[in-house]
Design a protein around this motif. Structure first.
Motif, PDB file in Angstrom:
ATOM      1  N   LYS A   1     -10.651 -93.353  71.644  1.00 48.46           N
ATOM      2  CA  LYS A   1      -9.467 -93.526  72.485  1.00 48.46           C
ATOM      3  C   LYS A   1      -8.239 -93.454  71.584  1.00 48.46           C
ATOM      4  CE  LYS A   1      -9.435 -96.583  75.717  1.00 48.46           C
ATOM      5  NZ  LYS A   1      -9.488 -97.882  76.442  1.00 48.46           N
TER       6      LYS A   1
ATOM      7  N   LEU B   1      -4.011 -93.025  71.162  1.00 44.46           N
ATOM      8  CA  LEU B   1      -2.675 -93.108  71.734  1.00 44.46           C
ATOM      9  C   LEU B   1      -1.763 -92.164  70.961  1.00 44.46           C
ATOM     10  CD1 LEU B   1      -0.437 -94.390  73.496  1.00 44.46           C
ATOM     11  CD2 LEU B   1      -0.226 -96.175  71.738  1.00 44.46           C
TER      12      LEU B   1
ATOM     13  N   ARG C   1       2.897 -83.602  72.347  1.00 47.99           N
ATOM     14  CA  ARG C   1       1.855 -84.410  72.993  1.00 47.99           C
ATOM     15  C   ARG C   1       0.820 -83.509  73.670  1.00 47.99           C
ATOM     16  NH1 ARG C   1       6.314 -87.080  75.279  1.00 47.99           N
ATOM     17  NH2 ARG C   1       5.536 -86.637  77.382  1.00 47.99           N
TER      18      ARG C   1
ATOM     19  N   ARG D   1      -3.080 -83.413  72.795  1.00 51.44           N
ATOM     20  CA  ARG D   1      -4.025 -83.701  73.880  1.00 51.44           C
ATOM     21  C   ARG D   1      -5.059 -82.587  74.005  1.00 51.44           C
ATOM     22  NH1 ARG D   1      -4.770 -86.433  78.656  1.00 51.44           N
ATOM     23  NH2 ARG D   1      -2.848 -87.643  78.447  1.00 51.44           N
TER      24      ARG D   1
ATOM     25  N   GLU E   1      -8.879 -83.527  73.249  1.00 51.02           N
ATOM     26  CA  GLU E   1      -9.845 -83.526  74.347  1.00 51.02           C
ATOM     27  C   GLU E   1     -10.940 -82.488  74.111  1.00 51.02           C
ATOM     28  OE1 GLU E   1      -7.083 -85.238  78.007  1.00 51.02           O
ATOM     29  OE2 GLU E   1      -7.506 -83.094  77.896  1.00 51.02           O
TER      30      GLU E   1
ATOM     31  N   GLU F   1     -10.379 -89.230  74.102  1.00 54.00           N
ATOM     32  CA  GLU F   1      -9.602 -89.608  75.281  1.00 54.00           C
ATOM     33  C   GLU F   1      -8.167 -89.917  74.860  1.00 54.00           C
ATOM     34  OE1 GLU F   1      -9.342 -93.457  78.240  1.00 54.00           O
ATOM     35  OE2 GLU F   1     -11.333 -92.786  77.604  1.00 54.00           O
TER      36      GLU F   1
ATOM     37  N   THR G   1      -4.116 -91.074  75.571  1.00 54.72           N
ATOM     38  CA  THR G   1      -3.058 -91.726  76.332  1.00 54.72           C
ATOM     39  C   THR G   1      -1.735 -91.351  75.681  1.00 54.72           C
ATOM     40  OG1 THR G   1      -4.491 -93.595  76.892  1.00 54.72           O
ATOM     41  CG2 THR G   1      -2.112 -93.923  77.132  1.00 54.72           C
ATOM     42  N   GLU G   2      -0.710 -91.077  76.488  1.00 53.76           N
ATOM     43  CA  GLU G   2       0.567 -90.624  75.955  1.00 53.76           C
ATOM     44  C   GLU G   2       1.672 -91.670  76.127  1.00 53.76           C
ATOM     45  OE1 GLU G   2       1.786 -86.757  77.278  1.00 53.76           O
ATOM     46  OE2 GLU G   2      -0.272 -86.007  77.396  1.00 53.76           O
TER      47      GLU G   2
ATOM     48  N   THR H   1       7.276 -97.983  74.704  1.00 57.19           N
ATOM     49  CA  THR H   1       6.112 -97.780  75.574  1.00 57.19           C
ATOM     50  C   THR H   1       4.821 -97.887  74.772  1.00 57.19           C
ATOM     51  OG1 THR H   1       7.385 -96.339  77.038  1.00 57.19           O
ATOM     52  CG2 THR H   1       4.989 -96.198  77.181  1.00 57.19           C
TER      53      THR H   1
ATOM     54  N   LEU I   1       1.738-100.434  75.512  1.00 57.99           N
ATOM     55  CA  LEU I   1       0.379 -99.961  75.785  1.00 57.99           C
ATOM     56  C   LEU I   1      -0.634-100.623  74.849  1.00 57.99           C
ATOM     57  CD1 LEU I   1       1.068 -96.156  76.376  1.00 57.99           C
ATOM     58  CD2 LEU I   1       0.140 -97.772  78.057  1.00 57.99           C
TER      59      LEU I   1
ATOM     60  N   ASN J   1      -4.068-102.435  75.954  1.00 60.60           N
ATOM     61  CA  ASN J   1      -5.284-101.630  75.786  1.00 60.60           C
ATOM     62  C   ASN J   1      -5.748-101.615  74.337  1.00 60.60           C
ATOM     63  OD1 ASN J   1      -5.230-100.241  78.616  1.00 60.60           O
ATOM     64  ND2 ASN J   1      -3.195 -99.843  77.783  1.00 60.60           N
TER      65      ASN J   1
ATOM     66  N   TYR K   1      -7.205 -99.240  71.355  1.00 59.77           N
ATOM     67  CA  TYR K   1      -7.263 -97.851  70.923  1.00 59.77           C
ATOM     68  C   TYR K   1      -7.971 -97.765  69.574  1.00 59.77           C
ATOM     69  CZ  TYR K   1      -3.780 -97.111  74.566  1.00 59.77           C
ATOM     70  OH  TYR K   1      -3.121 -97.078  75.778  1.00 59.77           O
TER      71      TYR K   1
END
Length: 223
Positions: free
Chosen positions: A3, A5, A14, A18, A22, A27, A29-30, A36, A40, A44, A46
């Motif tokens: 995961k 970020l 980004r 990504r 991927e 996985e 997250t942006e 922000t 995050l 969460n 990461y």
């Protein structure tokens, strides 16, 4: 799968990260700004953070400091700034790698995998918890205690101390430390190692002398 970020105010950056991440099974997250990203991380877990330096609301360096207060997450810093000062400042904050823009997505993926692989490496059971007088080093828990009090180290300082201890009484050159700890195609030089050793010694307090300087060679943990 990891995961990850990705914090960068450039949408195209980004999107590229990504796409490649991927494709490699990760996985994503942006976050478009540092504030922000910090929020995050509070909500969460990461496995890795890719952080731009120049972002609105909160820059990458400040975001890194905030995240480090509560989370021990590997961080790869992105920046268009290639000055040595910027790189060394990032490593003093405890980042794991520094990538200069524009970058090769394939190279970034290699650096991501190198950082993730270092964090996933296991140690032999006999090497999990070690004590040297009042210095206790618990590798699987990633903790260091000095006379019973927990020491606060950066992630890179933990990695460096653990590596020195696991190879105690062995002379380790600066080049070997850079290669084995910082990993794939790292840009750094001797001063990167020397800066981290200085900070690590300061954090070890009266047990700083366990880390011995070998003039013209490098360092070793002498026990």
């Amino acid at each position: 799968m990891a995961k990850i970020l990705v914090a960068d105010d450039e949408q195209k950056i980004r999107e590229v990260i990504r796409e490649y991440s991927e494709f490699n099974g990760h996985e994503i997250t942006e976050a478009a700004d540092g504030m922000t990203a910090v929020g995050l991380c509070k909500l969460n877990d990461y496995d890795l953070i890719i952080m731009d330096i120049m972002m609105p609301k909160l820059d990458g360096y400040s975001a890194c400091k905030e995240i480090r207060k509560t989370r021990d997450i590997p961080i790869i810093m992105l920046s268009a700034r290639s000055e040595e000062y910027d790189k060394l400042f990032g490593f003093e904050l405890g980042i794991d790698d520094y990538v200069v823009k524009p970058f090769s997505p394939k190279e970034l993926m290699a650096r991501i995998n190198a950082v993730l692989n270092r964090r996933s490496q296991t140690v032999k059971p006999t090497e999990q918890v070690m004590r040297f007088d009042g210095l206790e080093i618990n590798i699987p828990a990633r903790t260091v205690a000095i006379d019973g009090e927990k020491a606060e180290l950066t992630p890179r300082e933990y990695d460096l101390l653990f590596y020195l201890v696991e190879n105690r009484n062995i002379a380790l050159s600066r080049d070997k430390l850079l290669s084995d700890i910082w990993g794939y195609d790292f840009f750094g030089d001797d001063r990167t190692i020397d800066t981290h050793i200085k900070n690590l010694r300061n954090n070890l307090g009266k047990y700083r002398d366990y880390i011995v300087t070998l003039r013209g060679v490098g360092y070793k943990f002498e026990a």
